[in-house]
Design an enzyme around this catalytic site. Structure first.
Site, PDB file in Angstrom:
ATOM      1  N   HIS A 250       1.191  -1.044  -0.210  1.00 25.91           N
ATOM      2  CA  HIS A 250       0.092   0.411   0.246  1.00 25.91           C
ATOM      3  C   HIS A 250       1.000   1.147   0.256  1.00 25.91           C
ATOM      4  CE1 HIS A 250      -3.840   2.218   1.210  1.00 25.91           C
ATOM      5  NE2 HIS A 250      -3.084   3.273   2.167  1.00 25.91           N
ATOM      6  N   GLU A 251       1.576   1.507   0.893  1.00 28.13           N
ATOM      7  CA  GLU A 251       2.356   2.639   1.263  1.00 28.13           C
ATOM      8  C   GLU A 251       3.781   2.535   0.104  1.00 28.13           C
ATOM      9  OE1 GLU A 251       1.818   4.423   3.403  1.00 28.13           O
ATOM     10  OE2 GLU A 251       0.862   3.595   4.324  1.00 28.13           O
ATOM     11  N   HIS A 254       1.535   4.806  -2.629  1.00 35.27           N
ATOM     12  CA  HIS A 254       1.809   5.914  -2.624  1.00 35.27           C
ATOM     13  C   HIS A 254       3.411   6.824  -2.892  1.00 35.27           C
ATOM     14  CE1 HIS A 254      -1.772   7.222  -0.059  1.00 35.27           C
ATOM     15  NE2 HIS A 254      -1.311   6.189   1.184  1.00 35.27           N
ATOM     16  N   GLU A 280      -4.536   7.475  -3.098  1.00 39.08           N
ATOM     17  CA  GLU A 280      -5.636   6.568  -1.925  1.00 39.08           C
ATOM     18  C   GLU A 280      -5.687   5.643  -3.401  1.00 39.08           C
ATOM     19  OE1 GLU A 280      -4.868   6.837   0.573  1.00 39.08           O
ATOM     20  OE2 GLU A 280      -5.504   4.461   1.276  1.00 39.08           O
TER      21      GLU A 280
HETATM   22 ZN    ZN Z   1      -3.422   5.025   1.955  1.00 41.95          ZN
END
Ligand code: ZN
Length: 488
Positions: A250-251, A254, A280
Site C-alpha cells: 500500500h505505502e 503512495h 489512495e
Molecule cells: Zn493510503
C-alpha cells in the site's frame, strides 16, 4: 515569474522539511523530546504558511508572465491555493488547531472510559469551527464543499455523494452473497524475521531500490516523499498476521506516485499527487489489484514459503490467494477486508455530512452509527470503542477526508479497467515477478502530471469519463465469483 518560482520553491522546501520532521517524529524521535519537537514542526509549518500567503506572492501571481505550460499551470494552481488560504482568518486556523488538540485528548479519555459522552462536547466544538471555516466560502453550493475541497480540489459534495451512494447500493448485495471462506491460515504466528525477509523481496520486485527508498517501522504506517530521490516507507510487524506485507505494498503505491511525478515540477505547487483520493487510488491499486491477484501470488508464493516454511510448506498459492480475498463484515474499519471497507467509509461520510448540515445532533451520533452498522454490515455494535469512537479523524477535525478513501477505490477500479485493456497480459507478467509494465503505465497516464490537472480532469483524461463505481464493483464481483468457483 522568476521571483514567484523562487518564493514558491522556498515554500515547497519548508513544507518538505515539515514532512521530514513529521517522519522523524513517527520513526526515530526520542520520546523525551516530544514537546520541543512539536515546537520545531509548528514553527516550520507556520513559516511555510506565512511565506505562501504573503502579499508579495499575491502581487506576483497577479503579474506573472508564464513562459511555458508548466509556468502557466503553476500560476493557476498556486493562485487557487493562495486565494483559498487567504480567505480563512489566521485566528480561526489557530483556534482549530487548539480545539483539535483538546479534542484529541478528550477522544483518548473517552476511549479509555468507552463512553462517547466524554468526547461529545469537544466534537461539537470541532464541528462548530468547521462550519465557521465553511462560512468563509459563502458562494459554496453546499457547506461540506469547502471541507472536501481541501482534499479533493474542485470536487463537489453532490458528485462525491452520488458516486458513494451507488457504491453503497452495489456493495450491500455483493457482501450478502459473498462466499464464506476459511482464512484462519492468515491468523497464525508469522515470525517477524520471515515478515522482514518477505517484504524486502516483494518491495525489491515492485521497484524499490536502496538508492532512493528506505523502509522503517512506525506505529501507524505511512509514506513520506522527502524529495523525488528520497522516498520513505514505514510499516509495522505483528506476530500474528501478515499485515506488514499488505501495508508495505500500500505505502509503496503512495511512494511510487510521488517518485514518478515529472521532475520538472519539483519545487513548485505542482510537484505532488493530484489529490487525496488519487493518492489512495494508487496505494489501493497496488495493495489490492496487484497484491491480492492470482498472478502476484503465483510469483510470491515460493518466497512466502521460504519465509514461513512451517505455515506454507504444505499449502498451495491458490489457498493463500483465496484466503487474502476473504470477505467478512466486521466492526473495525482498519481491519476490514477489501470489499466491506467501502461500507465503513460510506457510513462515515453520510454521518459527517449530516453533522455538518446540522441534520444530525452530536448527541444522536452513536445511535445513528449503530443503526447504519446494522443496516449496511448486519452487525450489532456492542460499545462505543467498537463503534463511533474507533477513528481518530473527527477528534482532529478532519471532516471531508473519509470519503477520499472510498473515492480512491472507485478511481482504482476505473484505472484497472483501462489497464486491463492496455496490458492484457498483466497477470502473466505479475506471475513472472515483472511489475515494470504497470509502473510505466501509471507514470505515463497518471503520475507524471502531478497536480497539473484537477482530479476530475485527470480522470476524464485517463478513463474518458467522470467518477463511476461500476468498474470497481465489477472487479469485486469477478473476484467473488472466482473465489466461489474455486471452492466447488
Ligand atoms: Zn493510503
Amino acid at each position: 515569474m522568476d521571483e514567484l518560482l523562487r518564493r514558491l520553491g522556498e515554500v515547497y522546501d519548508l513544507e518538505r522539511t515539515a514532512m521530514l520532521l513529521a517522519w522523524d517524529q513517527e520513526v526515530c524521535m526520542s520520546p523525551a523530546g516530544a514537546t520541543e519537537h512539536g515546537e520545531l514542526r509548528a514553527t516550520i509549518e507556520r513559516l511555510a504558511h506565512e511565506r505562501f500567503v504573503d502579499d508579495r506572492v499575491g502581487e506576483l501571481l497577479g503579474d506573472a508572465r508564464p513562459r511555458d505550460d508548466i509556468h502557466a499551470d503553476t500560476v493557476r494552481v498556486a493562485l487557487r491555493d493562495f486565494e483559498k488560504a487567504r480567505r480563512v482568518p489566521s485566528d480561526l486556523v489557530a483556534e482549530m488547531a487548539r480545539a483539535g488538540a483538546a479534542a484529541r485528548t478528550a477522544w483518548m479519555k473517552a476511549r479509555e472510559l468507552n463512553d462517547f459522552a466524554v468526547f461529545a462536547p469537544a466534537l461539537a466544538r470541532n464541528l462548530e469551527l468547521r462550519r465557521a471555516l465553511s462560512a468563509c466560502f459563502p458562494e459554496a453550493e453546499h457547506p461540506y464543499d469547502p471541507l472536501l475541497d481541501d482534499y479533493e480540489p474542485g470536487l463537489r459534495t453532490a458528485s462525491a455523494g452520488a458516486a458513494l451512494e451507488r457504491l453503497r447500493d452495489g456493495l450491500v448485495p455483493l457482501i450478502a452473497a459473498a462466499p464464506e471462506i476459511d482464512d484462519s491460515l492468515l491468523h497464525r504466528t508469522y515470525p517477524q524475521a520471515g515478515q522482514r525477509a518477505l517484504v524486502h523481496t516483494v518491495l525489491d520486485a515492485l521497484g524499490v531500490d536502496d538508492q532512493a527508498w528506505r523502509l522503517d517501522e512506525a506505529e501507524h504506517p505511512f509514506a513520506a516523499a522527502v524529495t523525488v530521490g528520497d522516498i520513505r516507507l514505514t510499516t509495522r510487524y505483528h506476530d500474528d498476521d501478515l499485515e506488514s506485507l499488505f501495508s508495505c505494498i500500500h505505502e509503496f503505491g503512495h511512494g511510487l506516485y510521488e517518485q514518478q511525478v515529472d521532475p520538472a515540477l519539483a519545487r513548485t505547487p505542482l510537484g505532488n499527487g493530484a489529490s487525496s483520493a488519487w493518492h489512495e487510488s494508487q496505494s489501493r491499486l497496488w495493495e489490492n489489484m496487484v497484491g491480492r491477484s492470482p498472478g502476484f501470488w503465483r510469483w510470491c508464493f515460493p518466497h512466502a514459503q521460504a519465509a514461513f516454511p512451517e505455515r506454507f510448506g504444505d499449502r498451495t498459492w491458490q489457498e493463500v490467494q483465496r484466503a487474502v480475498n476473504a470477505v467478512r463484515p466486521s466492526l473495525i474499519r482498519v481491519s476490514a477486508d477489501e470489499v466491506t471497507y467501502g461500507l465503513h467509509i460510506v457510513l462515515r461520510f453520510e454521518l459527517e455530512l449530516a453533522l455538518i448540515e446540522g441534520a444530525l445532533a452530536v448527541d444522536d451520533l452513536p445511535a445513528a452509527w449503530n443503526e447504519r452498522t446494522q443496516a449496511y454490515l448486519g452487525l450489532d455494535v456492542p460499545d462505543d470503542c467498537h463503534g463511533v469512537l474507533q477513528d481518530v479523524h473527527w477528534s482532529e477535525g478532519l471532516f471531508g477526508y473519509f470519503p477520499t478513501y472510498a473515492l480512491g477505490n472507485i478511481i482504482a477500479g476505473q484505472l484497472w479497467a483501462r489497464i486491463a485493456d492496455d496490458l492484457p497480459d498483466i497477470d502473466e507478467r505479475f506471475a513472472e515477478g515483472d511489475f515494470a509494465p504497470l509502473r510505466v503505465w501509471l507514470a505515463q497516464h497518471v503520475h507524471r502530471h502531478g497536480r497539473r490537472l484537477m482530479g476530475e480532469d485527470l480522470l476524464e483524461r485517463v478513463v474518458g469519463g467522470p467518477l463511476d463505481p461500476t468498474p470497481y464493483l465489477g472487479y469485486l464481483e469477478g473476484k467473488l465469483q472466482a473465489s466461489a468457483q474455486l471452492m466447488t
